[in-house]
Design a protein around this motif. Structure first.
Motif, PDB file in Angstrom:
ATOM      1  N   ALA A 141       0.789  -1.238   0.000  1.00  0.00           N
ATOM      2  CA  ALA A 141       0.000   0.000   0.000  1.00  0.00           C
ATOM      3  C   ALA A 141       0.822   1.290   0.000  1.00  0.00           C
ATOM      4  O   ALA A 141       0.556   2.191  -0.809  1.00  0.00           O
ATOM      5  CB  ALA A 141      -0.980  -0.006   1.161  1.00  0.00           C
ATOM      6  N   PRO A 142       1.826   1.472   0.868  1.00  0.00           N
ATOM      7  CA  PRO A 142       2.517   2.773   0.883  1.00  0.00           C
ATOM      8  C   PRO A 142       3.162   3.138  -0.448  1.00  0.00           C
ATOM      9  O   PRO A 142       2.999   4.272  -0.933  1.00  0.00           O
ATOM     10  CB  PRO A 142       3.558   2.599   1.993  1.00  0.00           C
ATOM     11  N   GLY A 143       3.894   2.210  -1.067  1.00  0.00           N
ATOM     12  CA  GLY A 143       4.519   2.507  -2.349  1.00  0.00           C
ATOM     13  C   GLY A 143       3.513   2.729  -3.453  1.00  0.00           C
ATOM     14  O   GLY A 143       3.681   3.600  -4.315  1.00  0.00           O
ATOM     15  N   PHE A 144       2.458   1.937  -3.429  1.00  0.00           N
ATOM     16  CA  PHE A 144       1.397   2.069  -4.419  1.00  0.00           C
ATOM     17  C   PHE A 144       0.750   3.449  -4.324  1.00  0.00           C
ATOM     18  O   PHE A 144       0.566   4.155  -5.325  1.00  0.00           O
ATOM     19  CB  PHE A 144       0.366   0.971  -4.185  1.00  0.00           C
ATOM     20  N   ILE A 145       0.385   3.836  -3.112  1.00  0.00           N
ATOM     21  CA  ILE A 145      -0.318   5.107  -2.930  1.00  0.00           C
ATOM     22  C   ILE A 145       0.603   6.282  -3.234  1.00  0.00           C
ATOM     23  O   ILE A 145       0.171   7.296  -3.796  1.00  0.00           O
ATOM     24  CB  ILE A 145      -0.908   5.181  -1.509  1.00  0.00           C
ATOM     25  N   TYR A 146       1.883   6.148  -2.887  1.00  0.00           N
ATOM     26  CA  TYR A 146       2.805   7.221  -3.267  1.00  0.00           C
ATOM     27  C   TYR A 146       2.825   7.413  -4.784  1.00  0.00           C
ATOM     28  O   TYR A 146       2.766   8.541  -5.287  1.00  0.00           O
ATOM     29  CB  TYR A 146       4.237   6.956  -2.784  1.00  0.00           C
ATOM     30  N   GLU A 147       2.893   6.310  -5.538  1.00  0.00           N
ATOM     31  CA  GLU A 147       2.961   6.424  -7.000  1.00  0.00           C
ATOM     32  C   GLU A 147       1.685   7.061  -7.541  1.00  0.00           C
ATOM     33  O   GLU A 147       1.736   7.885  -8.470  1.00  0.00           O
ATOM     34  CB  GLU A 147       3.171   5.047  -7.621  1.00  0.00           C
ATOM     35  N   ALA A 148       0.553   6.699  -6.967  1.00  0.00           N
ATOM     36  CA  ALA A 148      -0.707   7.321  -7.386  1.00  0.00           C
ATOM     37  C   ALA A 148      -0.716   8.800  -7.037  1.00  0.00           C
ATOM     38  O   ALA A 148      -1.191   9.639  -7.819  1.00  0.00           O
ATOM     39  CB  ALA A 148      -1.884   6.593  -6.729  1.00  0.00           C
ATOM     40  N   LEU A 149      -0.199   9.135  -5.862  1.00  0.00           N
ATOM     41  CA  LEU A 149      -0.117  10.538  -5.442  1.00  0.00           C
ATOM     42  C   LEU A 149       0.720  11.345  -6.427  1.00  0.00           C
ATOM     43  O   LEU A 149       0.367  12.466  -6.802  1.00  0.00           O
ATOM     44  CB  LEU A 149       0.454  10.613  -4.033  1.00  0.00           C
ATOM     45  N   GLU A 150       1.829  10.774  -6.845  1.00  0.00           N
ATOM     46  CA  GLU A 150       2.719  11.490  -7.765  1.00  0.00           C
ATOM     47  C   GLU A 150       2.035  11.794  -9.086  1.00  0.00           C
ATOM     48  O   GLU A 150       2.384  12.774  -9.765  1.00  0.00           O
ATOM     49  CB  GLU A 150       3.994  10.674  -8.005  1.00  0.00           C
ATOM     50  N   CYS A 151       1.060  10.995  -9.475  1.00  0.00           N
ATOM     51  CA  CYS A 151       0.332  11.248 -10.716  1.00  0.00           C
ATOM     52  C   CYS A 151      -0.399  12.594 -10.665  1.00  0.00           C
ATOM     53  O   CYS A 151      -0.682  13.186 -11.701  1.00  0.00           O
ATOM     54  CB  CYS A 151      -0.677  10.127 -10.991  1.00  0.00           C
ATOM     55  N   LEU A 152      -0.696  13.062  -9.453  1.00  0.00           N
ATOM     56  CA  LEU A 152      -1.362  14.356  -9.299  1.00  0.00           C
ATOM     57  C   LEU A 152      -0.371  15.499  -9.129  1.00  0.00           C
ATOM     58  O   LEU A 152      -0.779  16.663  -9.032  1.00  0.00           O
ATOM     59  CB  LEU A 152      -2.306  14.340  -8.087  1.00  0.00           C
ATOM     60  N   GLY A 153       0.903  15.181  -9.057  1.00  0.00           N
ATOM     61  CA  GLY A 153       1.903  16.225  -8.864  1.00  0.00           C
ATOM     62  C   GLY A 153       1.692  16.958  -7.551  1.00  0.00           C
ATOM     63  O   GLY A 153       1.350  16.370  -6.528  1.00  0.00           O
ATOM     64  N   GLY A 154       1.870  18.275  -7.573  1.00  0.00           N
ATOM     65  CA  GLY A 154       1.724  19.075  -6.360  1.00  0.00           C
ATOM     66  C   GLY A 154       0.339  19.005  -5.766  1.00  0.00           C
ATOM     67  O   GLY A 154       0.162  19.098  -4.542  1.00  0.00           O
ATOM     68  N   ASN A 155      -0.681  18.835  -6.599  1.00  0.00           N
ATOM     69  CA  ASN A 155      -2.045  18.734  -6.079  1.00  0.00           C
ATOM     70  C   ASN A 155      -2.222  17.504  -5.186  1.00  0.00           C
ATOM     71  O   ASN A 155      -3.101  17.475  -4.326  1.00  0.00           O
ATOM     72  CB  ASN A 155      -3.051  18.675  -7.229  1.00  0.00           C
TER      73      ASN A 155
END
Length: 562
Positions: free
Chosen positions: A408-422
């Motif tokens: 979960a942590p790595g997965f969610i980080y990668e998804a977060l990065e898809c939004l950039g600063g937002n």
């Protein structure tokens, strides 16, 4: 344009709200069907609509931006020991309890008393006879993605019945209140309430996971009644109506049910010292507490406290898997939704090849996590009637918790990065999902504990471990890397120093289980792609695994166009 209207807002993603969180998740629908649950008959479609409403997301935001407060004393200087929550938290709890998230699998459970006598349908670690675990796991995944903090008391209440089962008189006393669908946050004796929640306090400063190092003591009073004195370093959901607590009785470490009020109606001797300032899980209160000659009922025999607690651990671990699955699912949905609306360099983000591959790779991972979660839940449902499924549940649960929760942590980080600063600011949901992500991997046994539990199963139940591994290899036979993974697992368990390879063994066992689960529920091409990129070769960073020409299909399955 006035002097203050310096710009107009455009190329921003609309909120991901007023959506059906079940119908928009094709892997979840497929896994439900594959494991014998009709989403329509089970009421999951209306459930997904309710939890996808803008109002529900707003409750999640408010509950986390207004965390609970501890009131140790009232205005007159008297002990209060109460925790105040924002109304949003209470609204979420009411909705989840109305849906039965705290007790639905025990609706047909005997109360252990009365004319029926001790109830043989009561579950324990080796029987797991509740019903409806698949549908409940799906619901728990959905609500976790919206707001995960309030899941804690739901999980503990649900699991506590397995421990209360060893004390039929206590089970008969508490079961009607636990099974109530009414949330009642009033600070009253349990017998005056419309519904109750049960928490737990196990760990101490000096022991942590090693609960046998606990120093809290329990002095017998009469029959099954004791006075408990000591301290707990973590006690979750301190406004529950009772807690499962471990303490050292004359006969050794023992489990007790400690209510907030004594049987005479006076407030029990629980003295809350402070609430934990946590990384995430902000809406939920976790406390440090002292027990001052606190009243408690013994559950089970003296000296068998760990055994009694283990009866509930399977259930809490399944919820950890379901919760992490829900966090990842929400993060993926947010990322795909953003990429379909955001323009960059002349076209939508989702149409940029590098972004397409990252999202598709995440979606492929999500397929496996969802399939494994619901397949594990199905084994809980079937355990009472099918011995092989009971074995599956015992053996695969620690491996699945290791695998899904640590993903979960790595997965969610990668998804977060898809939004950039937002994605990095607190205005949206991603930052909260990311802060929540490590919790389930830590709670109820961290990664090393789960891996070592796999080894213990292999040493204590060697024949059963072989049977499960063979079953998984057969169910996934012909998929890339399955034969190699099965051999790796066997070599790791039979090696001279298995603890050295404990995490490797847990990873391989969970990978086999995920491949077999995908074979049951996902399209063949999806199952093959996951096995090829995760079993046949080492898993690479998201976006570096070759999903072939499956990308458009994976994205459509993960989130249809809305």
């Amino acid at each position: 344009m006035s002097a203050y209207d310096t710009h107009r807002v455009f190329n921003q993603t609309p909120p991901f709200v007023d959506v059906n969180l079940v119908t928009l998740d094709q892997p979840l629908l497929d896994a439900l069907t594959a494991n014998g649950v009709d989403p329509v008959q089970e009421g999951l479609l209306s459930f997904g609509e309710a939890w996808g409403a803008a109002e529900r997301f707003e409750l999640g935001r408010l509950a986390n931006e207004n965390p609970p407060k501890l009131r140790t004393h009232n205005a007159r200087g008297e002990r209060a020991d109460q925790v105040e929550f924002h109304p949003a938290y209470h609204a979420l709890m009411a909705a989840s309890m109305e849906a039965g998230l705290h007790a639905s699998t025990w609706d047909r459970m005997s109360d252990g008393g009365g004319k029926n006598g001790p109830g043989k349908s009561i579950p324990g670690a080796n029987s797991l006879q509740g019903r409806g675990h698949v549908a409940r796991a799906a619901r728990l995944s959905v609500i976790s993605g919206v707001e995960a903090g309030h899941v804690c008391p739901l999980t503990m209440t649900h699991a506590s019945l397995a421990s209360l089962a060893v004390a039929p008189e206590r089970l008969s006393q508490w079961l009607p209140f636990v099974r109530s669908r009414q949330y009642d946050p009033r600070f009253l004796p349990f017998w005056e309430k419309r519904g109750v929640n049960i928490g737990m306090g196990m760990t101490e400063k000096q022991g942590g996971t090693d609960v046998r190092a606990n120093t809290t003591t329990a002095a017998p009073v009469q029959d099954d009644e004791y006075e408990i004195t000591g301290h707990k370093w973590f006690m979750s959901a301190p406004m529950c109506d009772a807690f499962l607590v471990l303490a050292q009785a004359p006969g050794g470490l023992t489990c007790f049910l400690v209510p907030r009020f004594r049987p005479d109606g006076s407030v029990n001797g629980l003295r809350f010292q402070r609430l934990k300032d946590k990384l995430g899980n902000r809406s939920n209160a976790s406390s440090e507490v002292e027990f001052v000659a606190a009243f408690g009922w013994r559950l089970g025999e003296e000296g068998r406290g760990v055994r009694t607690i283990i009866d509930m651990v399977q259930y809490t671990r399944l919820d950890c898997v379901s919760g992490s699955n829900g966090l990842m699912r929400m993060a993926l949905a947010q990322a795909i939704h953003h990429a379909r609306h955001r323009m960059a360099f002349g076209k939508k983000l989702v149409d940029q090849p590098a972004m397409t591959l990252v999202l598709a790779d995440l979606a492929l991972e999500m397929e496996a996590m969802t399939a494994l979660t619901l397949r594990l839940a199905a084994s809980f449902d079937a355990s009472g009637a099918i011995p092989a499924e009971a074995t599956f549940a015992r053996v695969v649960t620690p491996a699945a918790k290791f695998f899904v929760c640590k993903t979960a942590p790595g997965f969610i980080y990668e998804a977060l990065e898809c939004l950039g600063g937002n994605g990095y600011v607190e205005d949206g949901a991603m930052a909260r999902l990311y802060r929540e992500a490590p919790l389930n991997a830590i709670w109820e046994g961290s990664g090393n504990v789960m891996a070592l539990d796999v080894l213990r199963a292999a040493s204590r139940e060697a024949d059963e471990m072989v049977a499960v591994a063979s079953q998984l290899a057969e169910e996934a036979r012909g998929m890339p890397g399955v034969a190699e993974a099965a051999k790796d697992l066997g070599d790791a368990l039979r090696g001279d120093n298995p603890e050295w390879r404990a995490r490797f063994a847990a990873d391989r066992l969970a990978g086999l289980a995920a491949a077999a689960a995908l074979r049951r529920s996902a399209p063949a091409a999806v199952a093959e792609a996951w096995a090829r990129t995760r079993l046949a070769t080492p898993r690479r960073i998201y976006g570096a695994n070759d999903v072939g020409d499956l990308a458009p299909r994976l994205l459509e399955r993960a989130l249809p166009l809305i």
